[in-house]
Design a protein around this motif. Structure first.
Motif, PDB file in Angstrom:
ATOM      1  N   PRO A  10       0.813  -1.310   0.078  1.00 11.59           N
ATOM      2  CA  PRO A  10       0.181  -0.368   0.528  1.00 11.59           C
ATOM      3  C   PRO A  10       1.080   1.476   0.171  1.00 11.59           C
ATOM      4  O   PRO A  10       1.623   1.380   0.659  1.00 11.59           O
ATOM      5  N   ASP A  11       0.331   2.668  -0.534  1.00  9.59           N
ATOM      6  CA  ASP A  11       1.163   3.450  -0.774  1.00  9.59           C
ATOM      7  C   ASP A  11       1.506   4.476   0.550  1.00  9.59           C
ATOM      8  O   ASP A  11       0.360   3.724   1.496  1.00  9.59           O
ATOM      9  N   GLY A  12       2.717   5.081   1.089  1.00  8.83           N
ATOM     10  CA  GLY A  12       2.653   5.333   1.784  1.00  8.83           C
ATOM     11  C   GLY A  12       3.249   4.260   3.377  1.00  8.83           C
ATOM     12  O   GLY A  12       3.870   4.715   4.310  1.00  8.83           O
ATOM     13  N   VAL A  13       3.264   3.200   3.088  1.00  5.68           N
ATOM     14  CA  VAL A  13       3.630   2.366   3.877  1.00  5.68           C
ATOM     15  C   VAL A  13       5.196   2.157   4.038  1.00  5.68           C
ATOM     16  O   VAL A  13       6.442   2.005   3.219  1.00  5.68           O
ATOM     17  N   GLU A  14       6.117   2.763   5.068  1.00  6.03           N
ATOM     18  CA  GLU A  14       7.252   3.198   5.045  1.00  6.03           C
ATOM     19  C   GLU A  14       7.999   1.352   5.339  1.00  6.03           C
ATOM     20  O   GLU A  14       7.333   0.532   5.784  1.00  6.03           O
ATOM     21  N   ASP A  15       8.604   1.096   3.988  1.00  6.64           N
ATOM     22  CA  ASP A  15       9.326  -0.324   3.580  1.00  6.64           C
ATOM     23  C   ASP A  15      10.549  -1.019   4.877  1.00  6.64           C
ATOM     24  O   ASP A  15      11.847  -1.089   4.271  1.00  6.64           O
ATOM     25  N   THR A  16      10.316  -0.838   6.035  1.00  7.33           N
ATOM     26  CA  THR A  16      11.185  -1.096   6.983  1.00  7.33           C
ATOM     27  C   THR A  16      11.377  -2.614   6.722  1.00  7.33           C
ATOM     28  O   THR A  16      12.338  -3.263   8.030  1.00  7.33           O
ATOM     29  N   ARG A  17      10.379  -3.367   6.467  1.00 12.27           N
ATOM     30  CA  ARG A  17       9.896  -4.234   6.411  1.00 12.27           C
ATOM     31  C   ARG A  17      11.485  -5.157   5.402  1.00 12.27           C
ATOM     32  O   ARG A  17      11.426  -6.540   5.499  1.00 12.27           O
ATOM     33  N   ILE A  18      11.533  -5.227   3.902  1.00  8.78           N
ATOM     34  CA  ILE A  18      12.386  -4.788   3.393  1.00  8.78           C
ATOM     35  C   ILE A  18      13.517  -4.959   4.125  1.00  8.78           C
ATOM     36  O   ILE A  18      14.586  -5.804   3.930  1.00  8.78           O
ATOM     37  N   GLY A 103       2.881  -7.765   0.399  1.00  3.99           N
ATOM     38  CA  GLY A 103       4.633  -6.270   0.214  1.00  3.99           C
ATOM     39  C   GLY A 103       5.180  -7.156   1.163  1.00  3.99           C
ATOM     40  O   GLY A 103       6.462  -6.659   1.636  1.00  3.99           O
ATOM     41  N   GLU A 104       5.023  -8.283   2.251  1.00  3.88           N
ATOM     42  CA  GLU A 104       5.761  -8.222   3.748  1.00  3.88           C
ATOM     43  C   GLU A 104       7.283  -8.860   2.176  1.00  3.88           C
ATOM     44  O   GLU A 104       7.164 -10.535   1.859  1.00  3.88           O
ATOM     45  N   PRO A 105       7.698  -9.572   2.624  1.00  2.47           N
ATOM     46  CA  PRO A 105       9.267  -9.963   1.856  1.00  2.47           C
ATOM     47  C   PRO A 105       9.456 -11.269   2.438  1.00  2.47           C
ATOM     48  O   PRO A 105       8.572 -11.725   3.805  1.00  2.47           O
ATOM     49  N   ARG A 106       9.439 -12.309   1.415  1.00  2.00           N
ATOM     50  CA  ARG A 106       9.029 -13.364   1.488  1.00  2.00           C
ATOM     51  C   ARG A 106      10.236 -13.959   1.679  1.00  2.00           C
ATOM     52  O   ARG A 106      10.728 -15.476   2.365  1.00  2.00           O
ATOM     53  N   ALA A 107      11.195 -13.516   0.312  1.00  2.00           N
ATOM     54  CA  ALA A 107      11.920 -14.936  -0.164  1.00  2.00           C
ATOM     55  C   ALA A 107      13.360 -14.308  -0.922  1.00  2.00           C
ATOM     56  O   ALA A 107      13.171 -13.321  -1.508  1.00  2.00           O
ATOM     57  N   LEU A 108      15.125 -14.790  -0.639  1.00  2.00           N
ATOM     58  CA  LEU A 108      16.439 -14.143  -1.093  1.00  2.00           C
ATOM     59  C   LEU A 108      15.799 -14.621  -2.130  1.00  2.00           C
ATOM     60  O   LEU A 108      16.218 -16.057  -2.051  1.00  2.00           O
ATOM     61  N   LEU A 109      15.762 -14.592  -3.486  1.00  2.00           N
ATOM     62  CA  LEU A 109      17.024 -15.194  -4.240  1.00  2.00           C
ATOM     63  C   LEU A 109      17.832 -14.767  -5.168  1.00  2.00           C
ATOM     64  O   LEU A 109      17.987 -13.467  -5.462  1.00  2.00           O
ATOM     65  N   ARG A 110      18.253 -15.771  -5.810  1.00  2.00           N
ATOM     66  CA  ARG A 110      20.120 -15.318  -6.661  1.00  2.00           C
ATOM     67  C   ARG A 110      19.898 -15.723  -8.134  1.00  2.00           C
ATOM     68  O   ARG A 110      19.254 -17.370  -8.210  1.00  2.00           O
ATOM     69  N   THR A 111      20.205 -15.174  -9.195  1.00  2.00           N
ATOM     70  CA  THR A 111      19.812 -15.417 -10.358  1.00  2.00           C
ATOM     71  C   THR A 111      21.004 -16.230 -10.895  1.00  2.00           C
ATOM     72  O   THR A 111      21.602 -16.144 -10.653  1.00  2.00           O
ATOM     73  N   THR A 112      20.111 -17.695 -11.507  1.00  2.00           N
ATOM     74  CA  THR A 112      21.498 -18.164 -11.611  1.00  2.00           C
ATOM     75  C   THR A 112      21.697 -18.631 -13.232  1.00  2.00           C
ATOM     76  O   THR A 112      22.514 -19.321 -14.377  1.00  2.00           O
TER      77      THR A 112
END
Length: 175
Positions: A10-18, A103-112
Motif C-alpha cells: 500500500p502507498d505510504g507504507v515505510e518499507d522497513t520490512r524489506i 508486500g511482506e518480504p518472504r524470499a531472497l532469490l539469486r538469479t542463476t
C-alpha cells in the motif's frame, strides 16, 4: 504470468520490512564476512530490489507459495514489460527479495540463468521449471498468453515476442 511485477505494498507504507528481511537474509549468502562487500554498518547496506510475482496480490501469493515449496525455480517476463518499467534485464548472480501479495518480504532469490527467447521457442524444460499448472509446455503457453494479453494488451502479444526466461535459487529461507 510469473515474472516480476509492481510492488503490491500500500502507498505510504515505510518499507522497513524489506530492510529487516535483508538484515536477516544476507547472512545466508555463503560469502563469509559481508561487511567489506556490502558496507561496514547494517544501515550502510542497501537491500537488493524487491518485487512480487504476477499482477495481483492473489497471484503473487500463489506463485510465491510454489517458490517456497521448491516447485518453482524459474520465471518469465515479456521483454516489453521490462522495457515499459524502464528497468534493466536480470543478470546471473543478482539477488532480489520477493514479497507476498501484502508486500511482506518472504524470499531472497539469486538469479542463476537469464535467456531471452521468442515466446513460441520457450521449451518444455523451462515450462516445467516455472512450476505452474500441470508443468506442461502446452499449459505454460495457454496461461502465459492469457496473462500477457491481459497485462500488455491483445495488440502487443505476438507468438514471436521476446520473453526473458530466468532461473533462480532460493537463498533464504532455506528449505
Amino acid at each position: 504470468m510469473s515474472g516480476p511485477s509492481t510492488d503490491h505494498t500500500p502507498d505510504g507504507v515505510e518499507d522497513t520490512r524489506i530492510q529487516a528481511f535483508w538484515e536477516a537474509a544476507r547472512g545466508h549468502l555463503g560469502q563469509g564476512k559481508l561487511d567489506s562487500v556490502l558496507g561496514e554498518l547494517v544501515r550502510d547496506v542497501v537491500p537488493p530490489p524487491s518485487w512480487s510475482f504476477g499482477d495481483s496480490p492473489a497471484l503473487a501469493d500463489q506463485l510465491l507459495a510454489l517458490v517456497l515449496e521448491g516447485r518453482k525455480t524459474g520465471t518469465s517476463t515479456a521483454l516489453a514489460e521490462i522495457e515499459d518499467e524502464g528497468v534493466a534485464l536480470p543478470r546471473r548472480g543478482e539477488l532480489s527479495i520477493v514479497t507476498d501479495g501484502a508486500g511482506e518480504p518472504r524470499a531472497l532469490l539469486r538469479t542463476t540463468e537469464v535467456v531471452v527467447v521468442p515466446f513460441d521457442q520457450v521449451d518444455e524444460a523451462f515450462a516445467a521449471a516455472e512450476g505452474e499448472d500441470d508443468l506442461s509446455l502446452a499449459s505454460w503457453r495457454v496461461e502465459h498468453e492469457r496473462y500477457w494479453r491481459r497485462v500488455l494488451g491483445d495488440d502487443r502479444f505476438v507468438a514471436t515476442m521476446p520473453v526473458v526466461t530466468e532461473r533462480f535459487e532460493v537463498v533464504y529461507p532455506r528449505r
